[in-house]
Design an enzyme around this catalytic site. Sequence first.
Site, PDB file in Angstrom:
ATOM      1  N   ASP A 119       9.451   9.463   3.762  1.00 49.94           N
ATOM      2  CA  ASP A 119       9.644  10.577   4.696  1.00 49.94           C
ATOM      3  C   ASP A 119      10.531  10.158   5.869  1.00 49.94           C
ATOM      4  OD1 ASP A 119       7.529   8.941   5.561  1.00 49.94           O
ATOM      5  OD2 ASP A 119       6.488  10.585   6.566  1.00 49.94           O
ATOM      6  N   ASP A 137       3.101  14.220   7.497  1.00 50.49           N
ATOM      7  CA  ASP A 137       1.705  14.525   7.804  1.00 50.49           C
ATOM      8  C   ASP A 137       1.583  15.770   8.677  1.00 50.49           C
ATOM      9  OD1 ASP A 137       1.330  12.196   6.446  1.00 50.49           O
ATOM     10  OD2 ASP A 137       0.628  11.035   8.168  1.00 50.49           O
TER      11      ASP A 137
END
Length: 417
Positions: A64, A201
């Site tokens: 990410d 997240d």
Amino acid sequence: MEIIRIDENDNSGGSSDSKMVSKVISFDELVKAAIETFRSTFNAEPDIAACAPGRVNLIGEHVDYNDGFVLPMALPMVTVIVGKKNYTPSTCDVITCFQGVSEQKRAQFDSSNIAKGSPKWLNYVKGVMFHFGQPLPGFNAVIHSNVPVGGGLSSSAALEVATLTFLEQLTARKIEKTSDKALVCQKAEHTFANMPCGIMDQLISVCGQRNRALLIDCRNLSVQQIPFEAAGLAVLICNSGVKHELSSSQYPIRRKQCQQALQLMGLGSYREATEKHLDAMKDADEVLLRRARHVISEIKRTEAAAAALRAGNFEKMGKLMIESHTSLRDDFEVSCHELDILVEGTLGAPGVIGTRMTGGGFGGCTVTLLRKECMEAAVKEMDTIYSRKVGGKYRARFFLAEPADGARLINLDHYWR
């Protein structure tokens, strides 16, 4: 051993006569406990309630922050915040009910002069407030959660996103774009928790959907909801009991290594990289080569996994999960002995389609795709192997989960006495 079904409405986990089933505090119980604590502490009724979920990443680990793709799903495990304005100019009084917190559980601070400090759990709240922006009125609030701390299920993002959702209602200032909400929470973690995390997240906690995984393009923050309904299959999360304490120190190192490898390949983004670009690193540091190889291959695996879910090809999905763990263990070196034992033991269990470590690594959880009818037999075998090989030092806990909704307000009318 226990299997805990994390579901807002049903915590039975299966048949009532199963010895492998126990209860976990439910969504309603979380909200009620938070309300009761607020009443008893502040002698008042809260008028705002918000929640945000933890997540499990199905595939796409440590990419990410490298412009990659990730494929998480939101969990029914949530952090809840209830509260109201206290009509002071800027005094904030916040309590956590969560049993996993060992520091002081109540703290006051000034919303017009926010600074990080102790207790550490409050820094996540303060960070979101700081980046949300002034003015912020004084308020009282109670926080409760059933997202395990240190288990790799993103308890920090759940707290950050729940805080932001609470602040939106408190101030009547709405952040319209989901990506902007996630970025505020990511900045909070960078600056107030000193953790240079990627965006996954926070983004899945903001915009998760029931019966959907979320394919996130971490280069432009675009998202695609991927159907994830598989009759007869289940997602099993196993908490190894090992807290990922090394991740906070090793995470910045891995991030730096990825950037060093990218520079050696002469590229501006890993999205431009292929296996052929690794040839440019054949005379470079072997560690940097392996870091880059993981990122390049994991991005490809995640795209392939999203395509497999769309097609209902769960055997392919399972194969990709296993390949992901191997890469995380050998090339990225973020697994640990206990996680490897769980993965190896799981692969020999009945009905298992795929399994891997999930989260930052160095402890935390595994995620497994398996057939529901084999659930108890598989868990029994996994638990037996794990208990024998770790010598009773850690106890595995098993959670049965389905994709859940993201951050939202809670209707308090349902909870009035």
